[in-house]
Design an enzyme around this catalytic site. Sequence first.
Site, PDB file in Angstrom:
ATOM      1  N   ASP A   1       0.858  -1.179   0.000  1.00 23.18           N
ATOM      2  CA  ASP A   1       0.000   0.000   0.000  1.00 23.18           C
ATOM      3  C   ASP A   1       0.901   1.238   0.000  1.00 23.18           C
ATOM      4  O   ASP A   1       1.756   1.388   0.872  1.00 23.18           O
ATOM      5  CB  ASP A   1      -0.907  -0.035   1.236  1.00 23.18           C
ATOM      6  CG  ASP A   1      -2.100   0.884   1.091  1.00 23.18           C
ATOM      7  OD1 ASP A   1      -1.967   1.956   0.484  1.00 23.18           O
ATOM      8  OD2 ASP A   1      -3.179   0.524   1.616  1.00 23.18           O
TER       9      ASP A   1
ATOM     10  N   HIS B   1     -11.964   5.768   1.994  1.00 23.38           N
ATOM     11  CA  HIS B   1     -12.064   6.988   2.804  1.00 23.38           C
ATOM     12  C   HIS B   1     -11.901   8.222   1.939  1.00 23.38           C
ATOM     13  O   HIS B   1     -11.163   8.216   0.958  1.00 23.38           O
ATOM     14  CB  HIS B   1     -10.966   6.971   3.875  1.00 23.38           C
ATOM     15  CG  HIS B   1      -9.619   6.560   3.337  1.00 23.38           C
ATOM     16  ND1 HIS B   1      -8.674   7.462   2.953  1.00 23.38           N
ATOM     17  CD2 HIS B   1      -9.094   5.329   3.061  1.00 23.38           C
ATOM     18  CE1 HIS B   1      -7.616   6.805   2.487  1.00 23.38           C
ATOM     19  NE2 HIS B   1      -7.834   5.502   2.524  1.00 23.38           N
TER      20      HIS B   1
ATOM     21  N   HIS C   1      -7.412  10.156   6.196  1.00 20.12           N
ATOM     22  CA  HIS C   1      -8.807   9.788   6.468  1.00 20.12           C
ATOM     23  C   HIS C   1      -9.577  11.057   6.841  1.00 20.12           C
ATOM     24  O   HIS C   1      -9.503  11.529   7.965  1.00 20.12           O
ATOM     25  CB  HIS C   1      -8.900   8.755   7.593  1.00 20.12           C
ATOM     26  CG  HIS C   1      -8.381   7.418   7.173  1.00 20.12           C
ATOM     27  ND1 HIS C   1      -9.209   6.362   6.869  1.00 20.12           N
ATOM     28  CD2 HIS C   1      -7.127   6.977   6.968  1.00 20.12           C
ATOM     29  CE1 HIS C   1      -8.472   5.323   6.506  1.00 20.12           C
ATOM     30  NE2 HIS C   1      -7.205   5.665   6.566  1.00 20.12           N
TER      31      HIS C   1
ATOM     32  N   GLU D   1     -11.078   1.118  -1.673  1.00 16.26           N
ATOM     33  CA  GLU D   1     -10.213  -0.040  -1.453  1.00 16.26           C
ATOM     34  C   GLU D   1     -10.956  -1.256  -0.918  1.00 16.26           C
ATOM     35  O   GLU D   1     -11.050  -1.441   0.282  1.00 16.26           O
ATOM     36  CB  GLU D   1      -9.041   0.318  -0.530  1.00 16.26           C
ATOM     37  CG  GLU D   1      -9.397   1.047   0.749  1.00 16.26           C
ATOM     38  CD  GLU D   1      -8.157   1.464   1.542  1.00 16.26           C
ATOM     39  OE1 GLU D   1      -7.218   0.673   1.657  1.00 16.26           O
ATOM     40  OE2 GLU D   1      -8.150   2.592   2.048  1.00 16.26           O
TER      41      GLU D   1
ATOM     42  N   GLU E   1      -6.635  -0.881  -4.574  1.00 14.41           N
ATOM     43  CA  GLU E   1      -6.995   0.489  -4.197  1.00 14.41           C
ATOM     44  C   GLU E   1      -6.568   1.514  -5.229  1.00 14.41           C
ATOM     45  O   GLU E   1      -5.474   1.443  -5.781  1.00 14.41           O
ATOM     46  CB  GLU E   1      -6.326   0.841  -2.846  1.00 14.41           C
ATOM     47  CG  GLU E   1      -6.648   2.252  -2.354  1.00 14.41           C
ATOM     48  CD  GLU E   1      -6.023   2.572  -0.995  1.00 14.41           C
ATOM     49  OE1 GLU E   1      -5.005   1.968  -0.644  1.00 14.41           O
ATOM     50  OE2 GLU E   1      -6.595   3.445  -0.297  1.00 14.41           O
TER      51      GLU E   1
HETATM   52 MN    MN Z   1      -3.857   2.639   0.942  1.00 17.73          MN
HETATM   53 MN    MN Z   2      -6.528   3.999   1.756  1.00 18.00          MN
END
Ligand code: MN
Ligand code: MN
Length: 300
Positions: free
Chosen positions: A87, A158, A166, A191, A286
């Site tokens: 990520d 988010h 976020h 995601e 994502e």
């Molecule tokens: Mn991520």
């Molecule tokens: Mn994320």
Amino acid sequence: MTVPEDALRKYRKAGKIAAEVRKETETFVREGMSIIDLCEKVESVIAKKGGKPAFPCNVSVNEIAAHYTSPPQDRRLIPENSIVKVDIGVHIDGYIADTAVTICFNPEYEPLVHTAEEALAKAIEILRPGLSISRFGSMIEKTIKNRGFKPVSNLTGHKIGRYLVHAGKALPNVSHFSFSKIDVGEIYATEPFVTVGNAAGKVQSESDTYIFRFTKQKFLQDQYAKRLLLYVQKNFHSLPFTERWLRGAVPQNHYKMAFAELLSSKSIMSYPVFVEASEKPVAQAEHTVLIVEDGCLVLT
Ligand code: MN
Ligand code: MN
């Protein structure tokens, strides 16, 4: 609401870098590779391309769903026959792009990865102004369950804000009661997380924490704690960081106590590692998108 021209240019640049880094990452992750080398390589490629990491590179293996990054001197390796989620976050001047890919070294888990990708494609197809968050969640859940798999119910996409990974609104991957709707000009990371059909389908927090974030200016006893907190604020603002990034911020012999005081004073908070509750493998896909008049634009 529309995004100002200058902000949009920076979101696009962050997105382009994040996409390039994700594609490069897919070519160099190997079984047996040291996880700290992977994290540091991703973070250094981001910098080389003119971005900054928006958060430490997350490398989450098998049943670990999210929030693992290497601590200093990490000796863990990418296991054989594993499923690895990388990520990646990039920011330009606080404008964030967040993207992830699952790399699979176990043929048995391939359908899990494809389903996460399919759910992400569905999200991109349906995201548009006026779409209700409830409807979004139920459509993602349906896409995943149609393949015989299960969405991870307590991990969500988010909304993204400046220096905020976020920013309030969540994008659920399961049917979820909400009156909230998607608005034009919003930026979201979407995601889907997918696990096997007989899994618990949710994550629980481990006690281990490797990722932290500045929360509030508090009174600090130790001068090195003060110095360390200044370093955090100056370099990472309110974005997540990891201890690997604090090397040299204060003299080595004062570091441990200073860092402990940042935690005990709640000047910083920690993100627990999330593990699938029944220890089943998890896949993730994502992208970061901008909501436009007639749909969404993928920035990553
Ligand atoms: Mn991520
Ligand atoms: Mn994320």
